[in-house]
Scaffold this motif. Structure first.
Motif, PDB file in Angstrom:
ATOM      1  N   PHE A  23     -12.060 -19.108 -26.673  1.00 29.66           N
ATOM      2  CA  PHE A  23     -12.570 -19.426 -25.338  1.00 29.66           C
ATOM      3  C   PHE A  23     -12.576 -18.188 -24.455  1.00 29.66           C
ATOM      4  O   PHE A  23     -13.584 -17.849 -23.847  1.00 29.66           O
ATOM      5  CB  PHE A  23     -11.681 -20.515 -24.717  1.00 29.66           C
ATOM      6  N   ASP A  24     -11.446 -17.509 -24.418  1.00 24.48           N
ATOM      7  CA  ASP A  24     -11.360 -16.316 -23.574  1.00 24.48           C
ATOM      8  C   ASP A  24     -12.210 -15.172 -24.120  1.00 24.48           C
ATOM      9  O   ASP A  24     -12.609 -14.292 -23.381  1.00 24.48           O
ATOM     10  CB  ASP A  24      -9.902 -15.858 -23.464  1.00 24.48           C
ATOM     11  N   GLY A  25     -12.460 -15.227 -25.397  1.00 17.74           N
ATOM     12  CA  GLY A  25     -13.252 -14.158 -25.995  1.00 17.74           C
ATOM     13  C   GLY A  25     -14.747 -14.380 -25.889  1.00 17.74           C
ATOM     14  O   GLY A  25     -15.537 -13.572 -26.353  1.00 17.74           O
ATOM     15  N   THR A  26     -15.123 -15.471 -25.272  1.00 19.98           N
ATOM     16  CA  THR A  26     -16.544 -15.770 -25.077  1.00 19.98           C
ATOM     17  C   THR A  26     -16.875 -15.760 -23.595  1.00 19.98           C
ATOM     18  O   THR A  26     -16.199 -16.410 -22.804  1.00 19.98           O
ATOM     19  CB  THR A  26     -16.872 -17.173 -25.644  1.00 19.98           C
ATOM     20  N   SER A  27     -17.879 -15.028 -23.209  1.00 20.76           N
ATOM     21  CA  SER A  27     -18.264 -15.002 -21.798  1.00 20.76           C
ATOM     22  C   SER A  27     -19.433 -15.945 -21.556  1.00 20.76           C
ATOM     23  O   SER A  27     -20.196 -16.252 -22.473  1.00 20.76           O
ATOM     24  CB  SER A  27     -18.658 -13.587 -21.373  1.00 20.76           C
ATOM     25  N   VAL A  28     -19.548 -16.397 -20.336  1.00 21.09           N
ATOM     26  CA  VAL A  28     -20.667 -17.281 -20.018  1.00 21.09           C
ATOM     27  C   VAL A  28     -21.990 -16.551 -20.230  1.00 21.09           C
ATOM     28  O   VAL A  28     -23.011 -17.163 -20.538  1.00 21.09           O
ATOM     29  CB  VAL A  28     -20.599 -17.820 -18.565  1.00 21.09           C
ATOM     30  N   ARG A  29     -21.951 -15.262 -20.072  1.00 19.35           N
ATOM     31  CA  ARG A  29     -23.161 -14.476 -20.350  1.00 19.35           C
ATOM     32  C   ARG A  29     -23.546 -14.586 -21.815  1.00 19.35           C
ATOM     33  O   ARG A  29     -24.722 -14.734 -22.145  1.00 19.35           O
ATOM     34  CB  ARG A  29     -22.911 -13.011 -19.999  1.00 19.35           C
ATOM     35  N   ASP A  30     -22.554 -14.491 -22.680  1.00 19.72           N
ATOM     36  CA  ASP A  30     -22.821 -14.637 -24.111  1.00 19.72           C
ATOM     37  C   ASP A  30     -23.513 -15.972 -24.384  1.00 19.72           C
ATOM     38  O   ASP A  30     -24.506 -16.046 -25.098  1.00 19.72           O
ATOM     39  CB  ASP A  30     -21.509 -14.596 -24.919  1.00 19.72           C
ATOM     40  N   ILE A  31     -22.940 -17.005 -23.798  1.00 21.71           N
ATOM     41  CA  ILE A  31     -23.493 -18.340 -24.013  1.00 21.71           C
ATOM     42  C   ILE A  31     -24.919 -18.419 -23.476  1.00 21.71           C
ATOM     43  O   ILE A  31     -25.828 -18.891 -24.151  1.00 21.71           O
ATOM     44  CB  ILE A  31     -22.601 -19.401 -23.330  1.00 21.71           C
ATOM     45  N   ALA A  32     -25.086 -17.948 -22.244  1.00 19.02           N
ATOM     46  CA  ALA A  32     -26.401 -18.022 -21.605  1.00 19.02           C
ATOM     47  C   ALA A  32     -27.444 -17.280 -22.426  1.00 19.02           C
ATOM     48  O   ALA A  32     -28.558 -17.766 -22.638  1.00 19.02           O
ATOM     49  CB  ALA A  32     -26.330 -17.440 -20.195  1.00 19.02           C
ATOM     50  N   GLN A  33     -27.057 -16.126 -22.897  1.00 19.91           N
ATOM     51  CA  GLN A  33     -28.003 -15.319 -23.654  1.00 19.91           C
ATOM     52  C   GLN A  33     -28.430 -16.021 -24.948  1.00 19.91           C
ATOM     53  O   GLN A  33     -29.619 -16.133 -25.241  1.00 19.91           O
ATOM     54  CB  GLN A  33     -27.372 -13.959 -23.981  1.00 19.91           C
ATOM     55  N   GLU A  34     -27.433 -16.525 -25.673  1.00 14.21           N
ATOM     56  CA  GLU A  34     -27.760 -17.149 -26.951  1.00 14.21           C
ATOM     57  C   GLU A  34     -28.496 -18.475 -26.766  1.00 14.21           C
ATOM     58  O   GLU A  34     -29.307 -18.861 -27.595  1.00 14.21           O
ATOM     59  CB  GLU A  34     -26.478 -17.350 -27.773  1.00 14.21           C
ATOM     60  N   ALA A  35     -28.201 -19.137 -25.657  1.00  9.17           N
ATOM     61  CA  ALA A  35     -28.883 -20.412 -25.397  1.00  9.17           C
ATOM     62  C   ALA A  35     -30.192 -20.184 -24.658  1.00  9.17           C
ATOM     63  O   ALA A  35     -30.911 -21.134 -24.345  1.00  9.17           O
ATOM     64  CB  ALA A  35     -27.976 -21.335 -24.594  1.00  9.17           C
ATOM     65  N   GLN A  36     -30.468 -18.936 -24.376  1.00  9.68           N
ATOM     66  CA  GLN A  36     -31.700 -18.557 -23.673  1.00  9.68           C
ATOM     67  C   GLN A  36     -31.882 -19.289 -22.358  1.00  9.68           C
ATOM     68  O   GLN A  36     -32.972 -19.783 -22.050  1.00  9.68           O
ATOM     69  CB  GLN A  36     -32.909 -18.774 -24.587  1.00  9.68           C
ATOM     70  N   TYR A  44     -24.301 -24.325 -12.997  1.00  7.81           N
ATOM     71  CA  TYR A  44     -25.114 -25.368 -12.376  1.00  7.81           C
ATOM     72  C   TYR A  44     -24.968 -26.680 -13.146  1.00  7.81           C
ATOM     73  O   TYR A  44     -24.797 -27.745 -12.555  1.00  7.81           O
ATOM     74  CB  TYR A  44     -26.566 -24.915 -12.348  1.00  7.81           C
ATOM     75  N   TYR A  45     -24.997 -26.586 -14.423  1.00  8.57           N
ATOM     76  CA  TYR A  45     -24.926 -27.799 -15.246  1.00  8.57           C
ATOM     77  C   TYR A  45     -23.504 -28.336 -15.408  1.00  8.57           C
ATOM     78  O   TYR A  45     -23.278 -29.543 -15.422  1.00  8.57           O
ATOM     79  CB  TYR A  45     -25.498 -27.536 -16.637  1.00  8.57           C
ATOM     80  N   PHE A  46     -22.561 -27.436 -15.592  1.00  9.19           N
ATOM     81  CA  PHE A  46     -21.217 -27.894 -15.960  1.00  9.19           C
ATOM     82  C   PHE A  46     -20.156 -27.643 -14.892  1.00  9.19           C
ATOM     83  O   PHE A  46     -19.036 -28.091 -15.039  1.00  9.19           O
ATOM     84  CB  PHE A  46     -20.787 -27.247 -17.281  1.00  9.19           C
ATOM     85  N   GLY A  47     -20.530 -26.943 -13.855  1.00 11.46           N
ATOM     86  CA  GLY A  47     -19.570 -26.724 -12.782  1.00 11.46           C
ATOM     87  C   GLY A  47     -18.776 -25.455 -12.943  1.00 11.46           C
ATOM     88  O   GLY A  47     -18.655 -24.668 -12.018  1.00 11.46           O
ATOM     89  N   SER A  48     -18.224 -25.273 -14.133  1.00  8.94           N
ATOM     90  CA  SER A  48     -17.464 -24.054 -14.399  1.00  8.94           C
ATOM     91  C   SER A  48     -17.313 -23.900 -15.908  1.00  8.94           C
ATOM     92  O   SER A  48     -17.645 -24.806 -16.672  1.00  8.94           O
ATOM     93  CB  SER A  48     -16.082 -24.108 -13.742  1.00  8.94           C
ATOM     94  N   LYS A  49     -16.798 -22.767 -16.289  1.00  8.84           N
ATOM     95  CA  LYS A  49     -16.606 -22.513 -17.712  1.00  8.84           C
ATOM     96  C   LYS A  49     -15.557 -23.489 -18.275  1.00  8.84           C
ATOM     97  O   LYS A  49     -15.710 -24.029 -19.366  1.00  8.84           O
ATOM     98  CB  LYS A  49     -16.145 -21.070 -17.908  1.00  8.84           C
ATOM     99  N   ASP A  55     -16.280 -30.774 -21.197  1.00 15.15           N
ATOM    100  CA  ASP A  55     -17.444 -31.574 -21.590  1.00 15.15           C
ATOM    101  C   ASP A  55     -17.720 -31.467 -23.086  1.00 15.15           C
ATOM    102  O   ASP A  55     -18.075 -32.446 -23.733  1.00 15.15           O
ATOM    103  CB  ASP A  55     -18.682 -31.127 -20.797  1.00 15.15           C
ATOM    104  N   LEU A  56     -17.561 -30.265 -23.595  1.00 23.79           N
ATOM    105  CA  LEU A  56     -17.765 -30.071 -25.023  1.00 23.79           C
ATOM    106  C   LEU A  56     -16.789 -30.936 -25.808  1.00 23.79           C
ATOM    107  O   LEU A  56     -17.145 -31.583 -26.797  1.00 23.79           O
ATOM    108  CB  LEU A  56     -17.567 -28.591 -25.369  1.00 23.79           C
ATOM    109  N   PHE A  57     -15.576 -30.944 -25.312  1.00 24.28           N
ATOM    110  CA  PHE A  57     -14.543 -31.725 -25.974  1.00 24.28           C
ATOM    111  C   PHE A  57     -14.872 -33.217 -25.934  1.00 24.28           C
ATOM    112  O   PHE A  57     -14.843 -33.915 -26.954  1.00 24.28           O
ATOM    113  CB  PHE A  57     -13.204 -31.437 -25.302  1.00 24.28           C
TER     114      PHE A  57
END
Lengths: 205, 205, 205, 205
Positions: A23-36, A44-49, A55-57
């Motif tokens: 979790f700590d090793g993943t940035s929201v930027r990483d996620i955003a980039q890969e999810a395009q 906006y969608y989830f409120g926070s990291k 939510d994933l859980f």
DNA sequence: AATGAATGAGACTTCATTCAT
DNA sequence: TATGAATGAAGTCTCATTCAT
């Protein structure tokens, strides 16, 4: 909770990255980039990291409930036990990413463990195991005195150990591909666990 | 490698924080503050945060080697097996922090798994287990056909499962203090593992 | 100022590193390591990194003074001029490192330019050039009206341009080795400057 | 490449500071403060400090190309040469900051020199000079045997020498203001270079 | 005279998040 | 609803220097 298609894609990407890098090793930027998607979209969608992880859980946790319908089977209890172990390991193996996350992030810090749904999940699964054992005791096939908690820990722990030491164990077992390793777990490992737990439940040393 | 007193304190603090918050979840600032040293000192002593983890690992890894001197005992192989399980769990339990770190960080990403000393450790422990099993087979007390890898995974995995689900299991077991939980693992859990592994090795279901 | 052997080694190492990486791009650690001395020694010997640069400058600056003894020669002024240009370029070329530093650090910031010895050096060299020109004017060989400042800037600037564009010019001139480049400067470049300055001083376009 | 207004301001501020203090002597904090933007914005806009330098270079380098349209003039070649020298010096003088940076950072270390655009710029300018000289040779006004590389180095080097020794030369020339110094370079220095290069090209000593 | 140990300051960069549209 | 722009906070690491011996 309903998720839009975009949200689902974000969840899937996050699941994958969290399982690989933590979790700590993943940035929201990483996620955003890969999810395009835009970086702002995660918040906006989830409120926070953190809430994204929640939510994933929630999204995934349902699938980790053991199928209690096997309790309704009229098969011999020994077969029900085998089936439970086999299907549980197979399911965990197929949904490995989220399980890896849970295992790690539940151990670390406050995260997840606090969640009610996590507790419910665990209690449900313990209950299923417990029911099977009790049935076996009633039919005289199982010995009494075995704590479902220990049984569950053995089953789950052994599987996770295989996950967390994948690199090392692949080399030890002369397995080269991930697919072969996965197959090994769904066959040899399952059989080992079935034997182990049945031996425990039936054999008074 | 020799560590000064200050370095040791830093290592101990880091070990504690890493085990609680994970590697990425712990900042060098956190470590410096708790160890009451200058932030720069972490880099001064260890070069980098990554290298600090390496050093911590090297510093602790030796202690995770199973004591192979038990192989020299003339006791019945069953007792040797019991002793091996008991002392290994007890040692892991006493050095829990680092083990938690290893379990997590070895699963996540590249870290540690690459390390030679990690591989050596694992191989050594597998060898000890293997030797005991072979002796039991020779004396006719153990069945053949059991892979030490699976035995080891069961022992280690079950223990780790207890660690990673501490919060949940404490509530399930009605245990309130960490001390009681620790005692539970060193007694009930040890007995469970001894029974489990002996059943597996002696009982052909 | 007298320097011990250790101090001299530090100065030489610093000179080399400053010329390669610039003053700000060189750390005292770099210097200490390459000079195989303790980091603290740089400050112990020179007071500070800035003062080390000062000392380096003072140590080297003397050598950049044009040899005024050529003014005492009875040779034709044309030959004296040639000799001055040739020996100056050759000397700069042989003591390139410090000159590179001076050129850069004198342009940047406050450093060096403030130094009296730098001013004295420049004034001395201008004076030598000026004397040669005046002698040529007296003998009727040189035209009057040429400012020694411009002559000096042309000579020095052209040389430095070759230094600062070494990489590019080597490829343009099809020169592969540093030695060949150095030789080019001491022959072709010297001749070019001699021709240029003599043309300027003798030919009224 | 297109830059926003904010980006341009940052570039201008960086250009100024780099020219005064060098690249290593300028911190992103310095730039951010003077450009009145957040520190993080430099990285947000340019990616890194190094890339900022690249962008600054790319942004400015075009302007250092000699205007090749003068080759189309039907003026006497002598006038074209004068015009080339005059306009080049004037342009360099007006865009001094970046040129100072290039001169320094190209000499020091790997930076810039590696850049293709830098090489292209240099080659273009050499080509323009070369064309003028060849035309002069064709008309019989210039002597053959002069290498454009040496001509260019003389022109550029002399100018840069004036830049890098500004403080000293101002005092030598009794010039008190930067404006007067700038005017001196655009008049006296230009004339000196025109005379020098024409003398070289026309006078066989 | 000399140095290993230590440190405060500041370097560059990335972070999750918010704002204005 | 959706997002590009922006930012304060914090990250790791290196710096020149000083201290205690």
């Amino acid at each position: 909770m309903e998720f839009s298609e975009k949200q689902l894609e974000i969840l899937h990407v996050a699941e994958n990255l969290f399982s690989k890098n933590g979790f700590d090793g993943t940035s929201v930027r990483d996620i955003a980039q890969e999810a395009q998607v835009n970086v702002a979209m995660i918040n906006y969608y989830f409120g926070s990291k953190d809430k994204l992880l929640d939510d994933l859980f929630t999204y995934r946790v349902e699938k980790f409930k053991m199928d209690e319908s096997i309790l309704n089977l009229t098969s011999p209890v020994m077969e029900i036990l085998d089936e439970m172990i086999s299907s549980y390991i197979k399911y965990m193996n197929s949904s490995l990413a989220i399980y890896q996350i849970i295992a790690i992030e539940a151990g670390v810090k406050r995260r997840l463990m606090l969640s009610d749904s996590y507790k419910n999940l665990k209690e449900h699964n313990l209950q299923v195991i417990s029911s099977i054992i009790h049935r076996g005791i009633e039919t005289g096939e199982f010995l009494s005195g075995n704590d479902p908690i220990l049984i569950h820990a053995t089953m789950m722990g052994t599987f996770m150990n295989f996950q967390m030491n994948k690199t090392f164990l692949k080399s030890q077992l002369n397995i080269t591909t991930d697919e072969a390793y996965s197959k090994y777990m769904e066959s040899t490992l399952v059989i080992h666990l079935q034997r182990t737990i049945k031996a425990l439940l039936t054999y008074a040393y």
